[in-house]
Design a protein around this motif. Structure first.
Motif, PDB file in Angstrom:
ATOM      1  N   LEU A 143       1.027   9.139   3.254  1.00  0.00           N
ATOM      2  CA  LEU A 143       2.360   8.521   3.264  1.00  0.00           C
ATOM      3  C   LEU A 143       3.004   8.617   4.644  1.00  0.00           C
ATOM      4  O   LEU A 143       3.656   7.681   5.104  1.00  0.00           O
ATOM      5  CB  LEU A 143       3.254   9.171   2.218  1.00  0.00           C
ATOM      6  CG  LEU A 143       3.064   8.723   0.780  1.00  0.00           C
ATOM      7  CD1 LEU A 143       3.887   9.591  -0.157  1.00  0.00           C
ATOM      8  CD2 LEU A 143       3.445   7.274   0.622  1.00  0.00           C
ATOM      9  N   ALA A 144       2.834   9.740   5.288  1.00  0.00           N
ATOM     10  CA  ALA A 144       3.415   9.907   6.624  1.00  0.00           C
ATOM     11  C   ALA A 144       2.748   8.982   7.639  1.00  0.00           C
ATOM     12  O   ALA A 144       3.407   8.473   8.545  1.00  0.00           O
ATOM     13  CB  ALA A 144       3.282  11.357   7.066  1.00  0.00           C
ATOM     14  N   LEU A 145       1.457   8.759   7.460  1.00  0.00           N
ATOM     15  CA  LEU A 145       0.739   7.905   8.411  1.00  0.00           C
ATOM     16  C   LEU A 145       0.972   6.421   8.166  1.00  0.00           C
ATOM     17  O   LEU A 145       0.861   5.621   9.101  1.00  0.00           O
ATOM     18  CB  LEU A 145      -0.756   8.204   8.342  1.00  0.00           C
ATOM     19  CG  LEU A 145      -1.176   9.594   8.822  1.00  0.00           C
ATOM     20  CD1 LEU A 145      -2.664   9.803   8.590  1.00  0.00           C
ATOM     21  CD2 LEU A 145      -0.829   9.779  10.281  1.00  0.00           C
ATOM     22  N   THR A 146       1.276   6.026   6.950  1.00  0.00           N
ATOM     23  CA  THR A 146       1.422   4.606   6.628  1.00  0.00           C
ATOM     24  C   THR A 146       2.863   4.184   6.378  1.00  0.00           C
ATOM     25  O   THR A 146       3.090   3.148   5.772  1.00  0.00           O
ATOM     26  CB  THR A 146       0.587   4.261   5.378  1.00  0.00           C
ATOM     27  OG1 THR A 146       1.072   5.035   4.278  1.00  0.00           O
ATOM     28  CG2 THR A 146      -0.880   4.521   5.601  1.00  0.00           C
TER      29      THR A 146
ATOM     30  N   MET B  44       0.822  -1.193   0.000  1.00  0.00           N
ATOM     31  CA  MET B  44       0.000   0.000   0.000  1.00  0.00           C
ATOM     32  C   MET B  44       0.870   1.263   0.000  1.00  0.00           C
ATOM     33  O   MET B  44       0.575   2.226  -0.690  1.00  0.00           O
ATOM     34  CB  MET B  44      -0.923  -0.057   1.220  1.00  0.00           C
ATOM     35  CG  MET B  44      -1.760   1.149   1.399  1.00  0.00           C
ATOM     36  SD  MET B  44      -3.033   1.179   0.150  1.00  0.00           S
ATOM     37  CE  MET B  44      -3.915   2.605   0.587  1.00  0.00           C
ATOM     38  N   TYR B  45       1.915   1.216   0.823  1.00  0.00           N
ATOM     39  CA  TYR B  45       2.799   2.379   0.937  1.00  0.00           C
ATOM     40  C   TYR B  45       3.475   2.689  -0.389  1.00  0.00           C
ATOM     41  O   TYR B  45       3.558   3.844  -0.806  1.00  0.00           O
ATOM     42  CB  TYR B  45       3.842   2.131   2.034  1.00  0.00           C
ATOM     43  CG  TYR B  45       4.867   3.225   2.135  1.00  0.00           C
ATOM     44  CD1 TYR B  45       4.556   4.430   2.759  1.00  0.00           C
ATOM     45  CD2 TYR B  45       6.134   3.079   1.604  1.00  0.00           C
ATOM     46  CE1 TYR B  45       5.476   5.447   2.841  1.00  0.00           C
ATOM     47  CE2 TYR B  45       7.066   4.084   1.680  1.00  0.00           C
ATOM     48  CZ  TYR B  45       6.740   5.265   2.303  1.00  0.00           C
ATOM     49  OH  TYR B  45       7.652   6.272   2.379  1.00  0.00           O
ATOM     50  N   TYR B  46       3.972   1.661  -1.071  1.00  0.00           N
ATOM     51  CA  TYR B  46       4.709   1.893  -2.312  1.00  0.00           C
ATOM     52  C   TYR B  46       3.785   2.313  -3.448  1.00  0.00           C
ATOM     53  O   TYR B  46       4.199   3.054  -4.340  1.00  0.00           O
ATOM     54  CB  TYR B  46       5.530   0.656  -2.671  1.00  0.00           C
ATOM     55  CG  TYR B  46       6.609   0.409  -1.648  1.00  0.00           C
ATOM     56  CD1 TYR B  46       7.693   1.262  -1.556  1.00  0.00           C
ATOM     57  CD2 TYR B  46       6.512  -0.633  -0.734  1.00  0.00           C
ATOM     58  CE1 TYR B  46       8.677   1.076  -0.598  1.00  0.00           C
ATOM     59  CE2 TYR B  46       7.488  -0.834   0.224  1.00  0.00           C
ATOM     60  CZ  TYR B  46       8.564   0.024   0.286  1.00  0.00           C
ATOM     61  OH  TYR B  46       9.530  -0.160   1.232  1.00  0.00           O
ATOM     62  N   LEU B  47       2.545   1.857  -3.414  1.00  0.00           N
ATOM     63  CA  LEU B  47       1.566   2.339  -4.386  1.00  0.00           C
ATOM     64  C   LEU B  47       1.293   3.827  -4.175  1.00  0.00           C
ATOM     65  O   LEU B  47       1.262   4.604  -5.127  1.00  0.00           O
ATOM     66  CB  LEU B  47       0.266   1.534  -4.259  1.00  0.00           C
ATOM     67  CG  LEU B  47      -0.869   2.004  -5.155  1.00  0.00           C
ATOM     68  CD1 LEU B  47      -0.547   1.714  -6.609  1.00  0.00           C
ATOM     69  CD2 LEU B  47      -2.167   1.363  -4.737  1.00  0.00           C
ATOM     70  N   LEU B  48       1.117   4.236  -2.915  1.00  0.00           N
ATOM     71  CA  LEU B  48       0.919   5.656  -2.604  1.00  0.00           C
ATOM     72  C   LEU B  48       2.135   6.486  -2.996  1.00  0.00           C
ATOM     73  O   LEU B  48       1.999   7.607  -3.483  1.00  0.00           O
ATOM     74  CB  LEU B  48       0.618   5.846  -1.118  1.00  0.00           C
ATOM     75  CG  LEU B  48      -0.784   5.515  -0.655  1.00  0.00           C
ATOM     76  CD1 LEU B  48      -0.870   5.618   0.857  1.00  0.00           C
ATOM     77  CD2 LEU B  48      -1.795   6.414  -1.306  1.00  0.00           C
ATOM     78  N   LEU B  49       3.316   5.937  -2.779  1.00  0.00           N
ATOM     79  CA  LEU B  49       4.539   6.657  -3.135  1.00  0.00           C
ATOM     80  C   LEU B  49       4.641   6.855  -4.649  1.00  0.00           C
ATOM     81  O   LEU B  49       5.023   7.936  -5.118  1.00  0.00           O
ATOM     82  CB  LEU B  49       5.765   5.898  -2.617  1.00  0.00           C
ATOM     83  CG  LEU B  49       7.113   6.572  -2.793  1.00  0.00           C
ATOM     84  CD1 LEU B  49       7.152   7.879  -2.019  1.00  0.00           C
ATOM     85  CD2 LEU B  49       8.222   5.653  -2.347  1.00  0.00           C
ATOM     86  N   THR B  50       4.260   5.849  -5.409  1.00  0.00           N
ATOM     87  CA  THR B  50       4.278   5.971  -6.864  1.00  0.00           C
ATOM     88  C   THR B  50       3.270   7.010  -7.335  1.00  0.00           C
ATOM     89  O   THR B  50       3.576   7.846  -8.199  1.00  0.00           O
ATOM     90  CB  THR B  50       3.973   4.611  -7.509  1.00  0.00           C
ATOM     91  OG1 THR B  50       4.912   3.652  -7.009  1.00  0.00           O
ATOM     92  CG2 THR B  50       4.067   4.680  -9.018  1.00  0.00           C
TER      93      THR B  50
END
Length: 111
Positions: A68-71, A1-7
């Motif tokens: 992103l900061a929360l996850t 989930m985190y890396y999807l949000l980062l992308t």
């Protein structure tokens, strides 16, 4: 989930840069140096599609930054609580016992 949000965050940031660079400037060089430009008191409320896209991209960029900061995967606990739980760092002042100061240092006591 985190890396999807980062992308998604990186893609939105690049789109925001492109959209802002495509917009027309509203002021002139005189406004940068304290003068009054012609576009300062011009007609307001003229939002182009690029302006609206800029608003939405900026809002979504901030929202995804918060997510992103929360996850973040390495987030384990609060930094403030961790700092309060650490023992204070012990420092030594002066020369440790059993050692002498090198020659020519202020601790020799020469005037």
């Amino acid at each position: 989930m985190y890396y999807l949000l980062l992308t998604v965050f990186i893609v939105i940031a690049l789109l925001l840069i492109v959209v802002v660079l495509m917009q027309r400037s509203r002021g002139d060089v005189g406004t940068a140096f304290g003068g009054m430009g012609q576009g300062v008191f011009g007609p307001g409320g003229v939002d182009t599609i690029l302006t609206k896209i800029t608003y939405w991209l900026g809002f979504s960029l901030m929202a995804i930054a918060i997510l992103l900061a929360l996850t973040h995967p390495s987030k384990k606990s609060s930094l403030i609580r961790d700092e309060g739980a650490r023992p204070p760092i012990q420092t030594q002042q002066g020369t440790p016992q059993g050692q002498t100061a090198p020659l020519g240092t202020p601790s020799e006591g020469k005037p």
